[in-house]
Design a protein around this motif. Sequence first.
Motif, PDB file in Angstrom:
ATOM      1  N   GLY A 616       0.797  -1.198   0.000  1.00 18.68           N
ATOM      2  CA  GLY A 616       0.000   0.000   0.000  1.00 18.68           C
ATOM      3  C   GLY A 616       0.830   1.248   0.000  1.00 18.68           C
ATOM      4  N   ASN A 756     -25.464 -14.395 -27.880  1.00 16.60           N
ATOM      5  CA  ASN A 756     -26.687 -14.317 -27.117  1.00 16.60           C
ATOM      6  C   ASN A 756     -27.791 -13.724 -27.960  1.00 16.60           C
ATOM      7  OD1 ASN A 756     -28.656 -13.889 -25.274  1.00 16.60           O
ATOM      8  ND2 ASN A 756     -27.244 -13.112 -23.709  1.00 16.60           N
TER       9      ASN A 756
ATOM     10  N   HIS B  14     -22.472 -15.425 -17.863  1.00 12.99           N
ATOM     11  CA  HIS B  14     -23.746 -14.979 -18.431  1.00 12.99           C
ATOM     12  C   HIS B  14     -24.534 -16.204 -18.887  1.00 12.99           C
ATOM     13  CE1 HIS B  14     -26.455 -13.087 -21.341  1.00 12.99           C
ATOM     14  NE2 HIS B  14     -26.309 -12.010 -20.580  1.00 12.99           N
ATOM     15  N   SER B  16     -26.017 -16.889 -21.388  1.00 15.91           N
ATOM     16  CA  SER B  16     -25.870 -17.311 -22.777  1.00 15.91           C
ATOM     17  C   SER B  16     -24.774 -18.344 -22.928  1.00 15.91           C
ATOM     18  CB  SER B  16     -25.576 -16.095 -23.643  1.00 15.91           C
ATOM     19  OG  SER B  16     -24.406 -15.487 -23.202  1.00 15.91           O
ATOM     20  N   PHE B  17     -23.959 -18.465 -21.901  1.00 16.64           N
ATOM     21  CA  PHE B  17     -22.888 -19.454 -22.004  1.00 16.64           C
ATOM     22  C   PHE B  17     -23.313 -20.810 -21.479  1.00 16.64           C
ATOM     23  CE2 PHE B  17     -20.729 -15.379 -21.750  1.00 16.64           C
ATOM     24  CZ  PHE B  17     -19.884 -15.474 -22.829  1.00 16.64           C
ATOM     25  N   TYR B  25     -15.806 -22.703 -21.633  1.00 12.97           N
ATOM     26  CA  TYR B  25     -15.848 -21.264 -21.419  1.00 12.97           C
ATOM     27  C   TYR B  25     -15.162 -20.900 -20.121  1.00 12.97           C
ATOM     28  CZ  TYR B  25     -19.394 -20.969 -25.056  1.00 12.97           C
ATOM     29  OH  TYR B  25     -20.064 -21.013 -26.221  1.00 12.97           O
ATOM     30  N   GLU B  32      -7.875 -16.361 -19.267  1.00 10.74           N
ATOM     31  CA  GLU B  32      -7.858 -14.945 -19.631  1.00 10.74           C
ATOM     32  C   GLU B  32      -7.746 -14.053 -18.408  1.00 10.74           C
ATOM     33  OE1 GLU B  32     -11.299 -13.587 -21.731  1.00 10.74           O
ATOM     34  OE2 GLU B  32     -10.864 -15.068 -23.279  1.00 10.74           O
ATOM     35  N   ASP B 151       1.718  -3.443  -3.984  1.00 11.92           N
ATOM     36  CA  ASP B 151       0.526  -2.630  -4.061  1.00 11.92           C
ATOM     37  C   ASP B 151      -0.616  -3.555  -4.417  1.00 11.92           C
ATOM     38  OD1 ASP B 151       2.267  -0.682  -3.562  1.00 11.92           O
ATOM     39  OD2 ASP B 151       2.365   0.111  -5.587  1.00 11.92           O
ATOM     40  N   ASN B 154       0.192  -4.682  -8.288  1.00 13.60           N
ATOM     41  CA  ASN B 154       1.541  -4.853  -8.797  1.00 13.60           C
ATOM     42  C   ASN B 154       2.531  -4.904  -7.641  1.00 13.60           C
ATOM     43  OD1 ASN B 154       1.378  -2.273  -7.958  1.00 13.60           O
ATOM     44  ND2 ASN B 154       1.970  -1.343  -9.882  1.00 13.60           N
TER      45      ASN B 154
END
Lengths: 1087, 169
Positions: A616, A756, B14, B16-17, B25, B32, B151, B154
């Motif tokens: 921090g 979708n 979501h 839709s998946f 997914y 990712e 931090d 990072n």
Amino acid sequence: MTSAALLDQDFGSESEDDNFNPAPADDSDNDAAGESDNEVTERPRTNGSEQTRRSTRDEGRNEDDQGDTSARPKEQHSNGRSGGIGGAAEDDDAVGEDDDDIKANGAGEDDEDDEEDEEDEDDEDEEVSGRPRKRARRDPRNQFLDVEAEVDEEDEGDEEDDEGQADPFIADTHPDDLADLPVGAETDDRRHRELDRQRELDQQLDAEKQAQRLKERYGRSRTTATDAVVVPKRLLLPSVEDPSIWGVRCKPGKEREVVFAIMKRVEERVMTRNPLPIISAFERGGTMMGYVYVEARKQADIFTALDGLSNVYPRTKIVLVAIKEMPDLLRVTKSQQLQPGGYVRLKRGKYAGDLAQIDDVETNGLEASLRIVPRLDYGLNEDTNAPMIDNGVKGDAQKRKRQGGLGLVNPAARPPQRLFSDVEAKKKHSKYLQAMSTFDKKHWTYLGETYINGFLIKDFKFQYLITENVNPTLEEVTKFTAGAEDGTENLDLTALAASLKNSTASDSYLPGDMVEVYEGEQQGVCGKAVSVRGDIVTVSVTDGELRGQSIEVPVKGLRKRFSEGDHVKVIGGSRFRDEVGMVVRIKDDRVTILSDLSMQEITVFSKDLREASDSGVAGGLGLYDIHDLVQLDPATVGCVTKVDRESLRVLDQNGSIRSVIPSQISNKIERRRHAVATDRNGSEIRYDDTVREVGGEQKQGVIIHIYRSFLFLHNREQTENSGIFVVRATNVATVAAKGGRVTQGGSNGPDLTKMNPAMQRNGGANGNSAMPPPKSFGRDRAVGQTVTIRRGPYKGLLGIVKDTTDSEARVELHTKGRTITVAKDTLGFKDPLTGQSIDYQRFAGGRGRGGGGRGGFGGATPSRVPEWSGGRTPTAAAAGGRTPGWGAASRTPAWSGGAQSGRTPTWKQDTMSGGRTPAYGADGGRTVNPYADGNRTAYGGAGGRTPAWDPGARTSYGNPSSDAFSAGSKTPYGDFGGSKTPAYNSDTTFGGSRTPAYTSSYNDSWASNNRPYDAPTPGKDLNTAPTPSNGYTAATPAGAAPTPKFSGYGADAPTPGGAPTPYSGQPETPAWGGDDGPRYEDGTPSP
Amino acid sequence: MFFLYELERVISLHPSFFGPRVKEYLTNRLLEDVEGTCTGQYYIICVMDAYDISEGRVIPGSAVAEYTVHYRAVVWRPFKGETVDAIVSSVNRMGVFADVGPLPVFVSYHLIPSDIKWDPNATPPQYTDNGDQVIEKGTHLRIKLMGTRSDVGNMFAIGSIKEDFLGTL
């Protein structure tokens, strides 16, 4: 004179002897003093010096020599002697001491070959000049003769040469010396050479080491000196037998003077017949003002001692000090040790409160000379301060004194602290200014005071100084560190540290601090502070022998302990307060840290540091934090780059740095998480993306704020503004987007918008799949209508539409008599039939269809919606959404026109994939045909525009009105393909007139038409269960009736009968039927 | 130091998946989201496998479903006192910035041997001992980490090359 001349010659002939040893001149002296061994060892040194002395002396003499020999009676005398002895020496070789001489010479020659060579040469010279060699054979008895005087011109040179060359003769012992030596004494020059070596060695050692060695050897350690004699203290206490002490009144402030006066009187009379009968006299300074204490046997002695002294009043009351209290009188309060270089504060006067550096401490322990940063106005306020400057007028001087004495320093009249400037002084006060030394321009006397290097140097009494809790701040101290030539400050931190240590800042230690004892018995012990009480810190030792124990240590001897890499925060009073950083270097109690925020190195005392958590970035404690985006004024925002205690440094959007105080900030702009900007390439950039400036310095940074078209970027490697800079969004290119947004493009990862359906539908609004809004052609019917405005500032007003565009209408307000432009959506039209207020969509589109019908429609829709969507999905999935419907509609003519029969099979084949197609296939050519025909016909009838219309009509329904509607609208679509479109067409074009058409022509056609229609559905039924069922259920609302018909339908035509029923039954449906039907009907009949 | 570390992450998906490829997914999303990030304590270098994907739970009020994914990842955590190899990224009067993979390290000039001096006149500016040791941008350095600071997203470290066997490679 002649004899002198003769002797002179003689002298010349004998002169080589000097070559042999120049030293003998002193020998006679040495002899007189009684030479000892010791002196022999000391010899080389004295010889050396003597030689030099003598050689110079001789030189002078020889100059005289040339003309006037009588000037040298001594030489003559000595020459005579040496001449005589010289012969004698040659004769008497056998004397025992001569052996020594030879031995010594021999040894010398052995040891020093060079010298020997030289000597040999000399000898050769001598031989050449025909003189016998005498040196070795000198008679020891010539110690009584002053041989030294045999000097002449030649010898000077020789002697000097010899001087230059490593003292060839130093080692030699003159026979005279040898004679003095006790028998058996060491005669060789070994010890001389040892000494030589020793000295050489000493020279090689550098001064520092030498000093240290000397100190070791001769330095007296203080500790041993102090308590040499230990006497039990109680034995030293005074008793009744001891003299008494009386306190005598004196003039306050003159105590010391009185004591000195008494002292003087004692000294005066000490050896006289009547010495002063007192034993001692002393004073207690500040604690007992107005008293001196005199120790005496009798009180009467005091009167005699003090009689006639000024400032002391022995005739007044004299106090006898009780025996018990005597020790207290002598108790020493340890006086503050003031070290030159330390810091003090002044108590009064113009410089009250100012920090001063001790330049020197007077030995009397009463005064110190201080360096002060002057507060001078150089006579600029001459009028008001005139009396202060004019030393001549006594009254004024007194006035000044009073002013100063009262400490009334008018802050307004107090000039700021500035270094003395002779230029300034010369402007008005050049008569008071004097340069003290010509070499050093920086030493001045101005108005009777001394200024050196810009500082005022002045003596002050200790009592006018504050020596404790001085607490110099770095700012003050830096004023004393006159910048060095190269601009670097040479801050004497040790002196500062010493001054700071005097302040007992007990709050600087807290339990949990790692501390180290650096003074006292426990020196070197490390531990963790457990508790702090006043000046005492309890330390739990963490390592070493005492591990695990708790010891109590005074704050004075403690310092905090850090190691490199520690994450620390500055807590003390330095100007770096609240900085956080990592320790880079530790030297004594000075710690250099690398600030997290500014990436700069700062040096502070370890006592001002505290361990910070490893994480921090602790910025300011206030409202605003570093990297915050703040609003400075309506047009300006800025990013906080540094948070000081009272102010903030802000980098505004224009790139300029401002220092503002928190109250100047109107508010903090919260970071909008979804703010988006586009870079110059048009790709979107968001927070935390890394972008690079395109032009300029090509700086790169991570976006921390997006404000309109400005980006505030942060780059750790940049030191200024703690790494923040501002650029325009259009000047950057994306380097890396968070989460790989840019690279993601279309390749990996599912894209919700594509997957979708819900999103697709919504997304379709702006995508290319979007259906264009319904367009009305020709004159907008809204024009000329009286409307109410339903929303916005004009809400509720009545007006007449004067003109329209696609989305807006210009409305002339009844009330205000002016024309405004409002969106059509916000207008409320009066339904011509019902008188209700309806919106534009309904007004423009719904009219033709019959406003009343809608209600029913709505009612029907809900039930259908799900089915519909469900029904349609497969087609969408298989054939690509609705488009096929379109395609079918639009293409059908071509097909039909091109190869009707030929097509059919393909359709059949398609059956497998498409939900609806099978229906066609199932129905066989016939179904298709009518269908196609219908389509075509419709087209024919309505013209090319129709297909375009279809979607349009539907979209509009779907979007603005209700789901039910859209679903409903679609229903026909999905079901019938292009079938509905014509209906709409007809709707709009024909207006209300259609309904009859439905009834008349359509009804018939329906019969036929619907059947084929329905017919496919069962077909569907057969193939894929869901679709038909959907279709049916969709129809169901029309009435319970259709369903049975359907069931029957599957086989044959009766359905038509059923079909009409619902239509007739529901007002709306007919519209539908009409909508859909007409086309088909049109089509159907035609084939 | 590198570790094989078991971690878990909650991923919300979501609707839709929802479908047969939901696991795919989830894994993709995990990679990712997680690979190449820094938690403040360590860097997640590489996800080895997602060995346990919980059943999805639809969050009331939204259609989004939450999956808890347990996965194994190779993480790198720099330690105080660790010796690492780095590439100099910039050099200035105060010292040297170097990158140890994703971790920026600062080597103060106090922590550079005194015989290696700052030479601002060289192009590019460099630290050099006028011998074979030259520290400029791109130089490979062996650094001992003296301290790390983390931090939120990072990390940062300071290092030293003022010891034996440290310095230019």
